[in-house]
Scaffold this active site. Structure first.
Site, PDB file in Angstrom:
ATOM      1  N   ASP A   1      38.355  12.228  35.497  1.00  0.00           N
ATOM      2  CA  ASP A   1      37.519  12.945  36.157  1.00  0.00           C
ATOM      3  C   ASP A   1      36.673  12.192  37.079  1.00  0.00           C
ATOM      4  OD1 ASP A   1      38.715  15.172  34.897  1.00  0.00           O
ATOM      5  OD2 ASP A   1      37.263  15.144  33.412  1.00  0.00           O
ATOM      6  N   LEU A   2      35.704  12.668  37.824  1.00  0.00           N
ATOM      7  CA  LEU A   2      34.700  12.142  38.652  1.00  0.00           C
ATOM      8  C   LEU A   2      33.827  11.188  37.592  1.00  0.00           C
ATOM      9  CD1 LEU A   2      33.852  11.930  41.695  1.00  0.00           C
ATOM     10  CD2 LEU A   2      32.050  13.786  41.007  1.00  0.00           C
TER      11      LEU A   2
END
Ligand code: URA
Length: 232
Positions: free
Chosen positions: A100-101
């Site tokens: 994920d970011l």
């Protein structure tokens, strides 16, 4: 890639030496002697004097992903992990798996599609180790209960199947290590959400036998060793 370029990149010989080797019948493509320098090579097996050559373009990289970078090759909004590699290494590279970011840690990149496929294949069951920081401190009774529930498998929102058995090691009341054998979308965050907790920090330490280690700072990368490549 043209065959003469393939030969020179795979062996270090010059283009004219590669052409000479072709003309003297030293090169086979899929077992057939080939003399045509311009033949296009994709997935075929190329041998020089009977020895199979490793595809020259195969690159395998371990990146310490920082937060704020997206695990993709291009994006309109966020910077992509590929931008952390030197330009000459970016051609054809793909993320072998995603983070994920806001997740940091071990991310693998390669231009070898089959290797990437093996890494992500459920059959291969390549384990991943995450260090997870939680918002709600765990009591020892909760820690024991969650360890048991994760080992049995939990029901994630919107999924029919339980998660595969996962191993939890509690380091402190708010920090745990979680080892997964699969990689569903946002799996770690959804597993803790399923037991009423919340992930505030997520860092991947290991993929299969490939460990991030402390020598790579955020944003740094290294080539995998041949043993690490072969371990997948
Ligand atoms: N699980 C998540 O929730 N996020 C990640 O980035 C990786 C695993």
């Amino acid at each position: 890639m043209r065959l003469d370029r393939f030969l020179s990149e795979a062996t270090g010989m010059t283009r004219s030496q590669a052409k000479k080797a072709l003309h003297s019948g030293e090169v086979t493509v899929e077992g057939e002697i080939t003399k045509k320098s311009s033949e296009q090579i994709k997935e075929q097996m190329v041998c020089l004097n009977g020895q199979p050559l490793k595809r020259p373009s195969d690159r395998y990289i371990l990146l310490h992903k920082p937060t704020g970078y997206i695990s993709a090759t291009q994006d309109e909004v966020h910077p992509c992990v590929l931008q952390l590699l030197p330009t000459e290494l970016r051609r054809g590279m793909q993320c072998a798996g995603r983070l994920d970011l806001d997740t940091t840690g071990a991310l693998l990149l390669t231009d070898d599609g089959q290797w990437s496929h093996r890494l992500r294949s459920p059959k291969k069951a390549c384990s991943k180790v995450y260090q997870v920081d939680l918002s709600n401190p765990l009591t020892s009774a909760e820690a024991a209960d969650i360890t048991e529930r994760f080992a049995q498998g939990v029901q994630l929102n919107g999924e029919e199947q339980l998660t595969l058995p996962a191993q939890l090691v509690v380091l402190t009341p708010t920090r745990v290590l979680l080892t997964l054998q699969e990689g569903k979308y946002h799996q770690v965050k959804r597993m803790f959400s399923a037991i009423g907790n919340h992930v505030v920090g997520l860092h991947r330490l290991q993929v299969g036998d490939i460990q991030l280690g402390s020598d790579l700072a955020e944003g740094e990368w290294r080539h995998l060793t041949p043993e690490e490549v072969a371990s997948i």
